[in-house]
Motif scaffolding. Sequence first.
Motif, PDB file in Angstrom:
ATOM      1  N   ILE A  19      38.531 -21.039 -24.450  1.00 42.45           N
ATOM      2  CA  ILE A  19      38.487 -20.653 -25.866  1.00 42.45           C
ATOM      3  C   ILE A  19      38.001 -19.218 -26.002  1.00 42.45           C
ATOM      4  O   ILE A  19      38.534 -18.438 -26.794  1.00 42.45           O
ATOM      5  CB  ILE A  19      37.611 -21.640 -26.665  1.00 42.45           C
ATOM      6  N   TRP A  20      36.989 -18.855 -25.230  1.00 39.70           N
ATOM      7  CA  TRP A  20      36.480 -17.490 -25.242  1.00 39.70           C
ATOM      8  C   TRP A  20      37.581 -16.506 -24.833  1.00 39.70           C
ATOM      9  O   TRP A  20      37.746 -15.445 -25.440  1.00 39.70           O
ATOM     10  CB  TRP A  20      35.269 -17.352 -24.320  1.00 39.70           C
ATOM     11  N   ASP A  33      29.397  -7.504 -26.558  1.00 36.10           N
ATOM     12  CA  ASP A  33      29.392  -7.491 -28.025  1.00 36.10           C
ATOM     13  C   ASP A  33      29.274  -8.894 -28.605  1.00 36.10           C
ATOM     14  O   ASP A  33      28.550  -9.124 -29.576  1.00 36.10           O
ATOM     15  CB  ASP A  33      30.647  -6.800 -28.558  1.00 36.10           C
ATOM     16  N   PHE A  34      29.986  -9.837 -28.002  1.00 42.22           N
ATOM     17  CA  PHE A  34      29.921 -11.215 -28.494  1.00 42.22           C
ATOM     18  C   PHE A  34      28.514 -11.782 -28.295  1.00 42.22           C
ATOM     19  O   PHE A  34      27.972 -12.440 -29.181  1.00 42.22           O
ATOM     20  CB  PHE A  34      30.957 -12.091 -27.788  1.00 42.22           C
ATOM     21  N   MET A  40      21.979 -13.184 -27.954  1.00 49.05           N
ATOM     22  CA  MET A  40      21.639 -13.486 -26.556  1.00 49.05           C
ATOM     23  C   MET A  40      22.110 -12.325 -25.699  1.00 49.05           C
ATOM     24  O   MET A  40      22.823 -11.451 -26.180  1.00 49.05           O
ATOM     25  CB  MET A  40      22.279 -14.810 -26.111  1.00 49.05           C
ATOM     26  N   THR A  41      21.712 -12.349 -24.450  1.00 51.84           N
ATOM     27  CA  THR A  41      22.177 -11.307 -23.534  1.00 51.84           C
ATOM     28  C   THR A  41      23.560 -11.662 -23.000  1.00 51.84           C
ATOM     29  O   THR A  41      23.978 -12.833 -23.032  1.00 51.84           O
ATOM     30  CB  THR A  41      21.218 -11.151 -22.338  1.00 51.84           C
ATOM     31  N   LYS A  62      26.565 -23.295 -32.437  1.00 45.81           N
ATOM     32  CA  LYS A  62      26.625 -21.830 -32.530  1.00 45.81           C
ATOM     33  C   LYS A  62      27.939 -21.289 -31.967  1.00 45.81           C
ATOM     34  O   LYS A  62      28.584 -20.437 -32.585  1.00 45.81           O
ATOM     35  CB  LYS A  62      25.440 -21.195 -31.794  1.00 45.81           C
ATOM     36  N   PHE A  63      28.347 -21.781 -30.797  1.00 48.61           N
ATOM     37  CA  PHE A  63      29.591 -21.317 -30.197  1.00 48.61           C
ATOM     38  C   PHE A  63      30.798 -21.698 -31.049  1.00 48.61           C
ATOM     39  O   PHE A  63      31.684 -20.886 -31.269  1.00 48.61           O
ATOM     40  CB  PHE A  63      29.772 -21.865 -28.777  1.00 48.61           C
ATOM     41  N   SER A  64      30.840 -22.927 -31.525  1.00 44.28           N
ATOM     42  CA  SER A  64      32.004 -23.343 -32.304  1.00 44.28           C
ATOM     43  C   SER A  64      32.095 -22.571 -33.617  1.00 44.28           C
ATOM     44  O   SER A  64      33.190 -22.214 -34.048  1.00 44.28           O
ATOM     45  CB  SER A  64      32.021 -24.862 -32.522  1.00 44.28           C
ATOM     46  N   ASP A  65      30.966 -22.271 -34.248  1.00 42.07           N
ATOM     47  CA  ASP A  65      30.981 -21.448 -35.461  1.00 42.07           C
ATOM     48  C   ASP A  65      31.485 -20.038 -35.155  1.00 42.07           C
ATOM     49  O   ASP A  65      32.359 -19.524 -35.849  1.00 42.07           O
ATOM     50  CB  ASP A  65      29.588 -21.360 -36.086  1.00 42.07           C
ATOM     51  N   ALA A  66      30.941 -19.432 -34.122  1.00 38.78           N
ATOM     52  CA  ALA A  66      31.297 -18.050 -33.780  1.00 38.78           C
ATOM     53  C   ALA A  66      32.748 -17.928 -33.298  1.00 38.78           C
ATOM     54  O   ALA A  66      33.431 -16.951 -33.612  1.00 38.78           O
ATOM     55  CB  ALA A  66      30.347 -17.511 -32.715  1.00 38.78           C
ATOM     56  N   LEU A  67      33.214 -18.920 -32.560  1.00 38.89           N
ATOM     57  CA  LEU A  67      34.571 -18.882 -32.009  1.00 38.89           C
ATOM     58  C   LEU A  67      35.604 -19.516 -32.930  1.00 38.89           C
ATOM     59  O   LEU A  67      36.780 -19.595 -32.591  1.00 38.89           O
ATOM     60  CB  LEU A  67      34.593 -19.563 -30.634  1.00 38.89           C
TER      61      LEU A  67
END
Length: 82
Positions: A19-20, A33-34, A40-41, A62-67
């Motif tokens: 997905i990323w 940037d992501f 996070m680092t 968090k990942f599902s919202d951002a992606l």
Amino acid sequence: MKKDIEQLDKDASENLKRIWGEYKIENKTNQTDFAEQMHMTQGCFSSYISGINPIGLRMLVKFSDALKCNPSDIRTELKDRV
């Protein structure tokens, strides 16, 4: 056949990585940037997509919202629950 927890974590990591990969092309971004957007680092983000850190519920959200994906796209064992 029921998968064990370790395999589910590996599967989630592979799904996140896929997905990323699609997201970074569509949004012309990079891990640094992501990761910054996720507070996070880059190294921490890399540890999630490489399977070093398991993806818990908080990070899954968090990942599902951002992606812009469904949590069950990352953790497929949640497909019937989300």
